[in-house]
Design a protein around this motif. Sequence first.
Motif, short mmCIF file in Angstrom:
data_model
loop_
_atom_site.label_atom_id
_atom_site.label_comp_id
_atom_site.label_asym_id
_atom_site.label_seq_id
_atom_site.Cartn_x
_atom_site.Cartn_y
_atom_site.Cartn_z
N LEU A 179 42.06 38.28 40.99
CA LEU A 179 42.71 37.10 41.57
C LEU A 179 43.90 37.52 42.42
O LEU A 179 44.09 37.04 43.54
CB LEU A 179 43.18 36.14 40.47
N ASP A 180 44.71 38.43 41.88
CA ASP A 180 45.91 38.87 42.60
C ASP A 180 45.55 39.54 43.92
O ASP A 180 46.19 39.30 44.94
CB ASP A 180 46.72 39.86 41.74
N ILE A 181 44.53 40.41 43.90
CA ILE A 181 44.18 41.17 45.09
C ILE A 181 43.41 40.33 46.11
O ILE A 181 43.73 40.33 47.30
CB ILE A 181 43.36 42.43 44.71
N VAL A 182 42.40 39.61 45.64
CA VAL A 182 41.50 38.89 46.56
C VAL A 182 42.07 37.53 46.98
O VAL A 182 42.06 37.16 48.15
CB VAL A 182 40.10 38.71 45.93
N TRP A 183 42.60 36.79 46.00
CA TRP A 183 43.12 35.45 46.30
C TRP A 183 44.61 35.46 46.64
O TRP A 183 45.10 34.57 47.29
CB TRP A 183 42.85 34.50 45.13
N GLY A 184 45.32 36.46 46.15
CA GLY A 184 46.75 36.56 46.44
C GLY A 184 47.61 36.14 45.27
O GLY A 184 47.21 35.36 44.40
#
Length: 215
Positions: free
Chosen positions: A169-174
């Motif tokens: 979530l952190d990497i792909v969605w921000g």
Amino acid sequence: MNVLIADDEKDMLKILKVYFEKEGFQVFLAEDGEEALTIFYSNKINLAILDWMMPKTSGLQVCKEIKSNSDVKILMLTAKSENEDELEALNIGADDYVRKPFHPGILLTRAKKLLRKEKVAQVKDIKIDLEAKKIYKNNKDLNATKTEFELLNCLLDHKGNILTRKKLLDIVWGFDYFGEERTVDTHIRRLREKIGEGIIKTHRGLGYSLEEENG
């Protein structure tokens, strides 16, 4: 991906650790050359970022030793400005060279480029075109969505490592995304429907990883 960052400036280490971990890297920190070599011999390192001037053993010596024992990518950092120094670093095997001061984001970008020079990645019967941002199965365009591409690309960047839903979530969605972690499961399921079942592995209670075997 595991990155070793060696620098005798503690504040610099802290800042770079935050930047690299934000992108999903596992970060190992060293404050001198001896510690850097100890970490190198004790862990599987994919990239070493070495300050030129360090206590005990210089970054140059560390670079020489790492290169003589592995094919690990090395990025040298230095406050020196002479071109001869840059040439010396490259001649002993350094893959890239960044002068201080620098913006951490620029260093991160240079590091990511070093880790993946190729423009097309192949995993079994899946081809990932990193420039066009397309995914192909047996050379047929799967019409993957932007999120599906970013998910697969993220898993590719960290092949062999398990990524939690939170990390994805952190990497792909921000970092500013506050949706449900199950969003990841939904997108993984849709991606699997396109690429097939044998590529993304589920680790129950942990997360997902990309299978190591290329076919």
